[in-house]
Scaffold this active site. Sequence first.
Site, PDB file in Angstrom:
ATOM      1  N   HIS A 197      -7.629  -1.529   5.433  1.00  0.00           N
ATOM      2  CA  HIS A 197      -6.719  -0.594   6.085  1.00  0.00           C
ATOM      3  C   HIS A 197      -7.039   0.827   5.919  1.00  0.00           C
ATOM      4  O   HIS A 197      -6.222   1.718   6.202  1.00  0.00           O
ATOM      5  CB  HIS A 197      -5.227  -0.667   5.584  1.00  0.00           C
TER       6      HIS A 197
ATOM      7  N   HIS B 175       5.851  -5.177  11.617  1.00  0.00           N
ATOM      8  CA  HIS B 175       5.143  -3.947  11.781  1.00  0.00           C
ATOM      9  C   HIS B 175       4.765  -3.636  13.247  1.00  0.00           C
ATOM     10  O   HIS B 175       3.572  -3.379  13.738  1.00  0.00           O
ATOM     11  CB  HIS B 175       3.952  -4.060  10.655  1.00  0.00           C
TER      12      HIS B 175
ATOM     13  N   HIS C  63       0.885  -1.196  -0.065  1.00  0.00           N
ATOM     14  CA  HIS C  63       0.114  -0.103  -0.081  1.00  0.00           C
ATOM     15  C   HIS C  63       0.893   1.212   0.010  1.00  0.00           C
ATOM     16  O   HIS C  63       2.106   1.121   0.274  1.00  0.00           O
ATOM     17  CB  HIS C  63      -0.980   0.130   1.175  1.00  0.00           C
TER      18      HIS C  63
ATOM     19  N   ASP D  22      -0.890  -3.857   5.750  1.00  0.00           N
ATOM     20  CA  ASP D  22      -1.158  -3.474   6.952  1.00  0.00           C
ATOM     21  C   ASP D  22      -3.040  -3.735   6.856  1.00  0.00           C
ATOM     22  O   ASP D  22      -3.684  -3.355   5.760  1.00  0.00           O
ATOM     23  CB  ASP D  22      -1.155  -1.799   7.160  1.00  0.00           C
TER      24      ASP D  22
ATOM     25  N   ASP E 101       5.690   4.572   5.176  1.00  0.00           N
ATOM     26  CA  ASP E 101       6.538   3.709   5.589  1.00  0.00           C
ATOM     27  C   ASP E 101       6.766   2.288   5.106  1.00  0.00           C
ATOM     28  O   ASP E 101       7.524   1.430   5.218  1.00  0.00           O
ATOM     29  CB  ASP E 101       6.217   3.372   7.097  1.00  0.00           C
ATOM     30  N   HIS E 102       6.010   2.379   3.789  1.00  0.00           N
ATOM     31  CA  HIS E 102       6.188   1.147   2.999  1.00  0.00           C
ATOM     32  C   HIS E 102       6.581   1.456   1.423  1.00  0.00           C
ATOM     33  O   HIS E 102       7.070   0.501   0.813  1.00  0.00           O
ATOM     34  CB  HIS E 102       4.736   0.529   2.796  1.00  0.00           C
TER      35      HIS E 102
ATOM     36  N   HIS F  25       1.107   3.943   2.089  1.00  0.00           N
ATOM     37  CA  HIS F  25       1.739   4.669   3.132  1.00  0.00           C
ATOM     38  C   HIS F  25       3.268   5.126   3.072  1.00  0.00           C
ATOM     39  O   HIS F  25       3.966   3.933   2.549  1.00  0.00           O
ATOM     40  CB  HIS F  25       1.111   3.972   4.469  1.00  0.00           C
TER      41      HIS F  25
END
Length: 306
Positions: A141, A269, A63, A211, A67-68, A65
């Site tokens: 998510h 995570h 996805h 997530d 942090d990914h 976000h």
Amino acid sequence: MEITFFGTSAGLPTKERNTQAIALNLEPYSNNVWLFDVGEGTQHQILHHSIKLGKVDHIFITHMHGDHIFGLPGLLTSRSFQGGEGKPLTVVGPKGIQQFIETALQLSESRLNYPITYIEIEEQLNYHHNGFNVNAHLLNHGITSYGYRIEAPYTPGKIDVQALKDIGLEPGPKYQDIKINETFEHNGLIYDSNQFKGDAVKGPVIAIFGDTMPCKNELLIAQDATVMVHESTYIEGDKMLANNYHHSHIDDVFDLIDEAQVEYSLITHISNRYTKEEVETISQSLKSRDTTPPFMFVNDFDSWSF
């Protein structure tokens, strides 16, 4: 095959954990490496490992976000100078991943010396590559997030040497033909190869989740997996807190392990609220329960072979 973690923190990096990144080494089926998510700093983490960017031929994004994905521009440009020249790369992910990468490269005036093929997922994915089957399903998510189910190829059954000797065929190069072909010829006769080898062995199944809070598609991804990689942002406390933020609590993960009959689970995570020592204490407490399924909270640079 081997899974290596280059980032195991949720949302923000800590002194002990980088943001999300997972490498799947495809040996013995292939000499390539697949990355799943590329959080900020992933290229630096990889410098501490034997994995080379030139071997990475697929990147799967769960996805959008930060942090990914925030490590993607740096990793892609570094790949040009670390063995990736002329080697095609496939990037798979949610709608928008191509625009994100191309915008970052364009505005930074970065140039790649290899081609990228983009596959943007529409609801679900059914992808085949060199005998591997990759399916992706939508999770829950708050934003579009996917989980990937990777099914490795079948391994041909072992040759029955004695049976082949009984028809007068001694060990030699022809044995390899028998292993990979449906029929073979010997002394003017055509034989069914399957009569001279054992049953094919099913390859491992790997489930890698983005997530998510619990949802029905999780079972499609995790069913009978050899190993599952799942987030557990919250590893103790109130389960509702995790779900209110569209994340999973460790009890949610345990429920999925049991329902899907997962062989082993690697939990990543993890919220930055937990120190490494606190995670270890909680892990030991959970493992002392009689009903706890097989699992491990992973740290950066942990590897798991199967």
